[in-house]
Structures are given as C-alpha cells and as structure tokens.
Design an enzyme around this catalytic site. Structure first.
Site, short mmCIF file in Angstrom:
data_model
loop_
_atom_site.label_atom_id
_atom_site.label_comp_id
_atom_site.label_asym_id
_atom_site.label_seq_id
_atom_site.Cartn_x
_atom_site.Cartn_y
_atom_site.Cartn_z
N LYS A 186 34.45 13.96 -2.89
CA LYS A 186 34.08 14.48 -4.41
C LYS A 186 36.13 15.04 -4.97
CE LYS A 186 30.79 16.66 -6.89
NZ LYS A 186 29.73 16.55 -7.26
N1 GLU Z 1 28.01 14.65 -9.36
C1 GLU Z 1 26.84 13.69 -9.28
C2 GLU Z 1 26.45 14.28 -7.94
O1 GLU Z 1 27.25 15.72 -7.71
C3 GLU Z 1 26.35 12.54 -9.66
C4 GLU Z 1 27.87 11.27 -8.19
C5 GLU Z 1 27.93 10.36 -8.80
O2 GLU Z 1 27.22 9.57 -9.07
O3 GLU Z 1 28.71 9.48 -7.70
O4 GLU Z 1 25.26 14.27 -7.68
#
Ligand code: GLU
Length: 432
Positions: free
Chosen positions: A124
């Site tokens: 993240k």
């Molecule tokens: N931000 C989204 C999540 O928390 C998508 C992450 C992604 O597609 O890599 O799942």
C-alpha cells in the site's frame, strides 16, 4: 585470563515496531494475524516473518504550489509480503495517511490477494495530503514526484500500484507517465488507468460490483429478496457510488447515501441515477430533494438491513457500534470496523462480509488489467465482469464453507484461508 568467547554472539532481536497508542489500524492488523495463526496452528517462524512488513519506504515529496510556495508532503510505500507474487496495492491521498495506516492496509492487501487467489503479494502507498484542497496541477505534480521517489522499488514484476481513496484513473495516468519518462512505455506499472491508456474495461466499477455480488449471494442464501433489503451506503466516492448504482440495479432498496457532509435518507428508497444527475449539476448529496438530511455522525446508525461503509477506516467503533441497526455489514471500505467493536456485532448476530472479501473486486480486475497489459491485448467488458463474478463467487463459497465448518465468523474464515495460502507459498519458496 579471558574466557573463551562463543564464535557468534546472538543478535539482539528487537520487536520490529512497538504498538503506538491511539493508532489502531496496525494493532488490529496484528491481532487479526495472531488470531488466524492460532486458528490454523501456524508454525511460529512463519508467524514471525508475517508480523512485520518486508519493506517500508518514507519519502519526501516536494511540490511547488500554484501560489509559488513549496510544500513538502510525506509519502509512503509499504510492501508487506511478496511470497505469492509481485506486491500490489493502491495509493491513497488523504489527510489521515500515516505509516501505521499504510502498514495495516498493506497487510490487508496480502490477505485479500491470497483470499481471491490472484498471484500478488500485498502493498500500500499513500501521501499525507488533502487532495480536496489541491488544484489539478498540484495533484499532477504531487503524483509524479511521489512516483519518481518510490519508483526504484516498483516494477511490473515487483510492485504495481493502483488507485485508492483520493486517487483515480487520472492519477494513475500521471504516475504511468512519470514512470515511463524514466523507464520507457510501461502500462503494467500501475492498474486502474484510463481505458484510453491501457486500463481495463470494468475496472472503475469493479470494487462496487464485487461488493454487490457477495451481498446478493448472501441475501439469496438467507432467502431475503433484494427489494425487502434497506441499504445505507456511507461514502460516495468511486466505491460507494458504484456499490449504490449496482445494488439499485439489482433491486435493493437504497434508503440512504452519505458522504463527509452528511446523508440523504428516505424510507421509500432513493433513485440512485437521479442522485448522480443531481450531483453532476454540482449539488450536495445530503440535499437531494425529497429526502431527509442526516448529519455525518448518524449515518452508520440509521435504520436499515444492510450497511455499506465505503469510505475511510474505523467508522464503526466502540463509541457507536451499539447503535448499529443493520443485520448485514458489507465492508466495501478497508478496515471500517475496529477490532474492539467486532464482538458487539457478533453478539447481535450481525453478519459482516469482511473487507478482504467484499472489496476484493478492485484488485481482481487490477489483475486482469495487468495481464492484459503484459499480453498487449484487451478483453471486452462482459468477459471482465464474468471472470470477476467467477472469482468473487469462488472466494465467497470458500469463506462460507470454512466459516460453517469451524463455526467462525466470515472474517475469521477469510483470514484463515488467506493465511494458509500465504504460509504455503513461503514454505514452498523456502527460507533460511
Ligand atoms: N485500492 C484497492 C484496494 O484496496 C485496489 C488495489 C489494487 O487494485 O491494487 O483493494
């Protein structure tokens, strides 16, 4: 005479990071892991590996503001575990961003990708900023500089960012462009891009679509007709808006839609396309005609059958959980319920569709986007949506089965499945 010394002094092992009082996301993430580890009887060495992220990066992100002044933002990228594939996870631009929160969200991505069986690890990123106060030019410069500063730990087979709160397809386009300037055309470096730049059809709606798929399946099992289910959606960004639209299309009765300024509420049900048209004219969500205005603090305690937190984390906590009147909570957001609030919901038989299942549609279609980019090929939207459904249904069925077999909540079941898969990948790779 000096005593013979042992050849090697054992190194002093310090805890990777002591819990920080008052910041719960990472503490909760640790507790979910410990709970799942004891549930599946995980060996202590693998648990030790998983307690801390693989890598954490904190970068300075200087941006020249439109007024000529220089602002310096804090940016983060945390790679939690990569045993099952390249690190994967969104980038958040939000005033609540800090290292603790990003760590917790990175761990959630590890479990989410494992649960829905996409070949990614968890990561993240985020920048501590308030994008609602920034111009498009400022956001463009921020996205590019952040990308430049973390780019040496990224790669199509290393770490692939995506949108999250406060970022969108446009942000991904800037990041892809910044990365491409240094490394050549690399569409697979980020997912959630605009379709014109190699994004996948169906990516924008994917998280909401996945949430509605699992909600519909749960209601079918419970024998509850969608038209009898009153739904409250808290958050009207990408995830909340698509969840509301698709739930409305599937016949659910949407009784409230809320954002940071409050909610519009109507027991007769809300026409979601009419809300979209109202917003497109520049109006406020909570002022939607023919509905009651509800202050932000009262949204999660509105009378309803289904509550969908679809924005920030920790919105259901010990301070308000006793007021929750929903029978089902769909965690379209990441970590919307604090660990301490969980037992209260369990005691009142509230079924929680956990985040790592309920909002996994986004990363599933990110996986499809990445594979399309690598193959330089494009799938039609029907194929994307069909394959999304297949994967969501498979994960849902696995969670239901594990939950029934071991008499545990769906969150405990989801973590147990995910942890078994990650642990097996670590074992197979071997570590010394
Ligand atoms: N931000 C989204 C999540 O928390 C998508 C992450 C992604 O597609 O890599 O799942």
């Amino acid at each position: 005479m000096t005593q013979p010394q042992p050849a090697h002094q054992p190194a002093t092992i310090l805890p990777f990071r002591p819990p920080v009082a008052g910041n719960n996301a990472w503490v909760d993430a640790g507790a979910y892991l410990e709970r799942a580890a004891s549930q599946i009887g995980l060996e202590s060495e693998i648990l030790l590996l998983l307690r801390s992220p693989f890598r954490e990066m904190h970068v300075e992100v200087p941006v020249r503001l439109d007024n000529g002044k220089l602002a310096v933002f804090s940016g983060y990228r945390v790679q939690h575990n990569g045993a099952r594939g390249p690190y994967k996870g969104g980038i958040r631009f939000h005033p609540d961003v800090d290292l603790d929160e990003i760590r917790a969200l990175a761990a959630l991505m590890t479990w989410k990708c494992a649960l829905v069986d996409v070949p990614f690890g968890g990561a993240k990123g985020g920048v501590h900023c308030d994008p609602s106060t920034m111009s498009e030019g400022e956001l463009n410069r921020l996205a590019r500089r952040y990308m430049q500063n973390i780019s040496h730990i990224l790669g199509v087979t290393r770490d692939i960012p995506a949108p999250d709160m406060g970022t969108n397809a446009h942000t991904m386009a800037w990041m892809m462009d910044a990365y491409g300037s240094a490394n050549g055309y690399t569409p697979g470096i980020v997912t959630g891009k605009p379709v014109e730049l190699g994004g996948s059809y169906g990516r924008e709606s994917a998280t909401g679509r996945g949430a509605v798929i699992v909600l519909s399946e749960l209601c079918r099992e419970l024998g509850a007709a969608p038209a009898d289910m009153r739904v409250v959606v808290q958050g009207y960004g990408n995830v909340g808006a698509w969840t509301a639209r698709l739930a409305h299309e599937a016949g659910f009765k949407i009784v409230a839609l809320g954002d940071v300024h409050g909610a519009c509420y109507s027991d007769d049900g809300i026409d979601v396309p009419a809300v979209d048209a109202w917003l497109a004219e520049g109006n406020a969500l909570s002022q939607f005609p023919g509905t009651e205005h509800v202050p932000p603090s009262e949204i999660v305690t509105l009378p309803c059958d289904v509550l969908v937190p679809a924005a920030t984390g920790e919105v259901i906590h010990t301070g308000n959980v006793r007021g929750v009147r929903a029978r089902i909570i769909v965690e379209a957001a990441n970590h919307p319920i604090t660990l301490a609030a969980e037992p209260v919901l369990a005691k009142h038989d509230v079924t929680v569709l956990p985040d790592i299942l309920a909002n996994a549609g986004g990363v599933i279609v990110s996986y499809f986007e990445w594979t399309q980019n690598i193959q330089q090929f494009r799938w039609p939207e029907e194929r994307v949506n069909d394959e999304l459904r297949t994967r969501m249904m498979a994960a849902y069925a696995a969670v239901r089965e594990e939950s029934a077999a071991n008499s545990v909540t769906m969150r405990e079941a989801a973590y147990a499945i995910a942890l078994k898969r990650v642990a097996q990948a670590i074992r197979l790779r071997g570590f010394v």
